[in-house]
Design an enzyme around this catalytic site. Structure first.
Site, PDB file in Angstrom:
ATOM      1  N   GLU A 123       1.812 -10.036 -18.113  1.00  0.00           N
ATOM      2  CA  GLU A 123       1.437  -9.186 -16.973  1.00  0.00           C
ATOM      3  C   GLU A 123       0.822  -7.858 -17.399  1.00  0.00           C
ATOM      4  O   GLU A 123       0.122  -7.230 -16.610  1.00  0.00           O
ATOM      5  CB  GLU A 123       2.626  -8.945 -16.038  1.00  0.00           C
ATOM      6  N   CYS A 132       0.853  -1.196   0.000  1.00  0.00           N
ATOM      7  CA  CYS A 132       0.000   0.000   0.000  1.00  0.00           C
ATOM      8  C   CYS A 132       0.889   1.245   0.000  1.00  0.00           C
ATOM      9  O   CYS A 132       2.090   1.165   0.205  1.00  0.00           O
ATOM     10  CB  CYS A 132      -0.864   0.034   1.248  1.00  0.00           C
ATOM     11  N   LYS A 142       6.609 -10.342 -19.224  1.00  0.00           N
ATOM     12  CA  LYS A 142       6.238  -8.988 -19.659  1.00  0.00           C
ATOM     13  C   LYS A 142       4.913  -9.014 -20.416  1.00  0.00           C
ATOM     14  O   LYS A 142       4.023  -8.209 -20.171  1.00  0.00           O
ATOM     15  CB  LYS A 142       7.335  -8.412 -20.560  1.00  0.00           C
ATOM     16  N   ASN A 202       0.650  -0.210   6.093  1.00  0.00           N
ATOM     17  CA  ASN A 202       1.071  -1.014   4.953  1.00  0.00           C
ATOM     18  C   ASN A 202       1.743  -2.252   5.520  1.00  0.00           C
ATOM     19  O   ASN A 202       2.696  -2.151   6.278  1.00  0.00           O
ATOM     20  CB  ASN A 202       2.055  -0.227   4.075  1.00  0.00           C
ATOM     21  N   GLY A 203       1.214  -3.431   5.200  1.00  0.00           N
ATOM     22  CA  GLY A 203       1.865  -4.656   5.676  1.00  0.00           C
ATOM     23  C   GLY A 203       0.851  -5.627   6.246  1.00  0.00           C
ATOM     24  O   GLY A 203      -0.316  -5.607   5.873  1.00  0.00           O
ATOM     25  N   ARG A 235       1.478   1.865  -5.897  1.00  0.00           N
ATOM     26  CA  ARG A 235       1.749   0.935  -4.784  1.00  0.00           C
ATOM     27  C   ARG A 235       0.507   0.193  -4.360  1.00  0.00           C
ATOM     28  O   ARG A 235       0.538  -0.761  -3.610  1.00  0.00           O
ATOM     29  CB  ARG A 235       2.316   1.699  -3.576  1.00  0.00           C
ATOM     30  N   LYS A 292       3.263  -2.873  -7.517  1.00  0.00           N
ATOM     31  CA  LYS A 292       4.644  -2.634  -7.936  1.00  0.00           C
ATOM     32  C   LYS A 292       5.636  -3.419  -7.095  1.00  0.00           C
ATOM     33  O   LYS A 292       6.634  -3.898  -7.592  1.00  0.00           O
ATOM     34  CB  LYS A 292       4.964  -1.139  -7.865  1.00  0.00           C
ATOM     35  N   TRP A 324      -3.616  -1.866  -1.395  1.00  0.00           N
ATOM     36  CA  TRP A 324      -3.597  -3.099  -2.196  1.00  0.00           C
ATOM     37  C   TRP A 324      -3.948  -4.170  -1.192  1.00  0.00           C
ATOM     38  O   TRP A 324      -3.142  -4.515  -0.342  1.00  0.00           O
ATOM     39  CB  TRP A 324      -2.223  -3.311  -2.821  1.00  0.00           C
ATOM     40  N   GLU A 353      11.411 -14.044 -19.445  1.00  0.00           N
ATOM     41  CA  GLU A 353      11.157 -12.630 -19.165  1.00  0.00           C
ATOM     42  C   GLU A 353      10.197 -12.054 -20.199  1.00  0.00           C
ATOM     43  O   GLU A 353       9.270 -11.312 -19.865  1.00  0.00           O
ATOM     44  CB  GLU A 353      12.463 -11.848 -19.124  1.00  0.00           C
ATOM     45  N   HIS A 355       9.284 -32.086 -25.370  1.00  0.00           N
ATOM     46  CA  HIS A 355       8.953 -32.889 -24.177  1.00  0.00           C
ATOM     47  C   HIS A 355       7.560 -32.570 -23.662  1.00  0.00           C
ATOM     48  O   HIS A 355       7.278 -32.734 -22.483  1.00  0.00           O
ATOM     49  CB  HIS A 355      10.014 -32.653 -23.099  1.00  0.00           C
TER      50      HIS A 355
HETATM   51  C1  AGP Z   1       8.110  -7.454 -13.076  1.00  0.00           C
HETATM   52  O1  AGP Z   1       7.649  -6.908 -14.289  1.00  0.00           O
HETATM   53  C2  AGP Z   1       7.019  -7.654 -12.063  1.00  0.00           C
HETATM   54  N1  AGP Z   1       6.382  -6.441 -11.748  1.00  0.00           N
HETATM   55  C3  AGP Z   1       7.461  -8.444 -10.847  1.00  0.00           C
HETATM   56  O2  AGP Z   1       7.748  -9.748 -11.304  1.00  0.00           O
HETATM   57  C4  AGP Z   1       8.703  -7.930 -10.086  1.00  0.00           C
HETATM   58  O3  AGP Z   1       9.858  -8.100 -10.876  1.00  0.00           O
HETATM   59  C5  AGP Z   1       8.855  -8.770  -8.811  1.00  0.00           C
HETATM   60  O4  AGP Z   1       7.724  -8.568  -8.014  1.00  0.00           O
HETATM   61  C6  AGP Z   1      10.119  -8.435  -8.009  1.00  0.00           C
HETATM   62  O5  AGP Z   1      10.048  -7.120  -7.571  1.00  0.00           O
HETATM   63  P1  AGP Z   1      11.393  -6.443  -6.982  1.00  0.00           P
HETATM   64  O6  AGP Z   1      12.393  -6.427  -8.087  1.00  0.00           O
HETATM   65  O7  AGP Z   1      10.965  -5.075  -6.542  1.00  0.00           O
HETATM   66  O8  AGP Z   1      11.862  -7.291  -5.827  1.00  0.00           O
END
Ligand code: AGP
Length: 619
Positions: free
Chosen positions: A497, A2, A494, A100-101, A27, A614, A74, A490, A513
């Site tokens: 997501e 959050c 991308k 937050n937490g 956030r 994020k 969040w 990766e 496989h």
């Molecule tokens: C990446 O595009 C994502 N948003 C997510 O996988 C991110 O890389 C992951 O949560 C790790 O975050 P960090 O690098 O802040 O630890």
């Protein structure tokens, strides 16, 4: 995860709180709220939805109070709803709390408080904090917060305001979620993240685990709830942040993600600067890494740990370090590492990689490594983040604030950071024949990366055209070998997501496989073939795929012929000629653009994709 904000000063608090919340919507954005001390009561507004929904119901100019707090959520406990939105109050409505937490023992505490007659209106753990502080309040809000913190277990950052002490904000931190104090003139600020402070101050202090800040307009007192009687002797060590407020804006780009993709040449330059000599014979210097030449020479194993995109950087790092330095490398996702009873060997170094520096699973993995005696260094993007402060040494990626949920420039910064680490270790170790020459030549190539990235960015019409076609698809596969394998993963992450198209990244040799069963006519397969040592094999995998009449998009170096002949020039994305070990940086840019333009075509919420935040500051 959050966003929390607070203000104590002489100006109207509400407009400042709202502006700060706007900067923190990445956030968390499923509900939001504010509370301002106003003539002996609280002006409190909260709602399900985004900060913009809160903006629609607050009276920005009609509230004169100069002390307040705010929150954008969040959800972790309790679904997104107005009753579950923060701030939360106690029975007397004399205090407000935002958090937050996670309060791990909130249920036991809630039962106990209910037994004492407290009434609750939400499903959240945060409301328990409000009633716990009410239970302890006896005229000093800091003391009450200290006592409440001593009763709670978990990982949290919170802000508290009490009606009877309207000139005082209390901030408290337990474990990982960030909480940063910003020092102004005649006013002081708090926020979960630096961008929310930049308009007001660049002088900050990130609270440490256990610390409590009692914040008034003219002073900030830092204590520790675990030792409340020992007030901090020295004033907090103020850090000066050189991020301008503009950096945290979009600079004219439609989305933060596109802006950040275009910032990558600068990220590479800034991350190299002052560490990698511009002459081949200089020494690589990374003083913050806190690794001596002797330690570098002694390392017998490296463990790389991270989550998501940062984990993919670790996988690239494994190939690079094992091939260049012949040091065995273990790679783990943060959520698995501590639960698999890991074995930490003698002379082992753990490298934790995290853009935000606040990912709970990565932090927990670092703690596991430290408890078992490993030296733990970090590659992170946020100065003063929990990861940075926990690690024995840090290599900052200098990418500047990354606002889009999808990590792009920070990822490229991480790859460059791993190259710097490799160069640093190499200068203190025996190397295979010819490797020192290759690594010295690599230094020139690293300095050329910004220009090579610029070339890709300057010619994005092919990727925009292919993205339009991908956007019509239900699924997409990414395949690659060697350093292209983590890049296939990766690329898939991308795409999925931000476009929500089901995507999978695979070792190209793995297709037969099982996955080949999913390939049918016109199913898109992005085939990476940048690694010369396995190029022939990569091309034969493409032939397997084409035999099933799938649609192949090839990614290879400029001047490629065989793959281009197979798939057709119109289906190629190329990267400038480079050392194979640098190809992931360039491939990353093409795959980021592919996902961005696909999501744009689909009208997705690119900077804040559904269900994601994020930084994942809870387990
Ligand atoms: C990446 O595009 C994502 N948003 C997510 O996988 C991110 O890389 C992951 O949560 C790790 O975050 P960090 O690098 O802040 O630890």
């Amino acid at each position: 995860m959050c966003g929390i904000v607070g203000y104590v000063g002489e100006k109207k608090a509400l407009p400042i709180l709202m502006d700060k919340l706007e900067m923190l919507t990445y956030r968390g954005y499923d509900s939001a709220g504010v509370a301002v001390s106003e003539n002996g009561h609280f002006y409190l507004k909260k709602t399900k939805g985004r900060v913009s929904d809160l903006e629609a119901i607050v009276d920005r100019d009609g509230v004169s109070g100069t002390v307040g707090l705010g929150h954008t959520r969040w959800a972790t406990h309790g679904e997104p709803s107005t009753p579950n939105a923060h701030p939360h109050t106690d029975c007397t409505e004399k205090l407000v709390v935002v958090q937050n937490g996670i309060v791990e023992n909130f249920w036991e505490l809630k039962q106990d408080l209910m037994g004492k007659g407290h009434h609750f209106h939400s499903e959240t753990d945060t409301e328990v904090i409000a009633h716990l502080i009410e239970e302890y309040y006896d005229g000093n809000i800091t003391t009450a917060v200290n006592l409440a913190m001593q009763q709670m277990h978990g990982s949290m950052a919170l802000l508290v305001l009490h009606k009877d002490e309207q000139d005082t904000l209390v901030a408290a931190k337990m474990d990982s979620p960030p909480l940063i104090v910003g020092f102004g003139r005649g006013e002081n600020h708090v926020a979960s993240d630096i961008p929310a402070l930049l308009r007001y101050t660049n002088r900050i202090y990130p609270l440490e685990d256990g610390e409590v800040a009692t914040i008034r307009r003219d002073k900030v007192i830092i204590t520790n709830y675990r030792e409340p009687e020992t007030p901090r002797l020295s004033p907090p060590k103020v850090m000066v942040i050189n991020w301008s407020p503009e950096v945290a804006k979009k600079d004219g780009y439609e989305h933060f993600m596109l802006k950040e993709i275009h910032e990558q040449p600068t990220t590479v330059n800034d991350t190299l600067r002052g560490r990698l000599p511009e002459t081949a014979d200089g020494m690589v210097e990374i003083p913050d890494l806190n690794l001596t030449a002797e330690e570098a020479q002694r390392i017998e194993r490296l463990t790389l740990v991270a989550c998501g995109t940062a984990y993919h950087a670790c996988l690239v790092g494994k190939y690079l370090i094992e091939q260049a330095l012949r040091i065995p490398v273990t790679v783990d996702v943060g959520s698995e590492y501590r639960y698999r009873a890991p074995l930490i060997g003698r002379n082992e170094v753990m490298v934790a990689i995290s853009q935000s520096g606040e990912t709970a699973d990565t932090i927990a993995s670092m703690r596991e490594g430290m408890e078992q005696g490993a030296k733990v260094v970090a590659i992170t993007n946020v100065l003063g983040s929990s990861v940075a402060r926990l690690a024995d040494g840090v290599l900052y990626t200098r990418a500047g604030p990354e606002m889009a949920v999808a990590s792009t420039k920070a990822f490229v910064g991480q790859l460059v950071g791993l190259h710097l680490l490799t160069q640093f270790l190499a200068q203190h170790r025996e190397l295979p024949a010819g490797m020192r020459e290759r690594l010295l030549k690599m230094r020139e190539e690293l300095w050329r990366l910004p220009a090579l990235i610029e070339r890709i960015l300057a010619e994005s019409r092919p990727v925009q055209r292919l993205a339009k076609a991908i956007s019509q698809q239900e699924a997409c596969f990414f395949i690659g070998r060697n350093l292209d394998e983590p890049m296939a993963r990766e690329g898939a992450l991308k795409l999925k997501e931000i476009s929500y198209i089901h995507s999978q990244g695979y070792a190209a040799g793995e297709l037969k496989h099982g996955t080949l069963a999913l390939l049918a006519p016109n199913v898109p397969v992005v085939a990476l073939a940048t690694q010369r040592a396995v190029y022939d094999k990569s091309v034969s995998n493409v032939q397997e795929v084409l035999a099933r009449h799938a649609w192949v998009i090839g990614v290879a170096h400029e001047g490629d012929e065989r793959l281009t002949d197979l798939v057709g020039r119109e289906n190629m994305l190329t990267i400038p000629q480079s050392d194979d070990w640098l190809a992931p940086v360039l491939t990353a840019v093409q795959l980021q653009l592919l996902s961005y333009y696909t999501a744009l075509e689909l009208g997705r919420d690119i900077d804040q994709p559904r269900n994601l935040a994020k930084s994942v500051t809870v387990e």
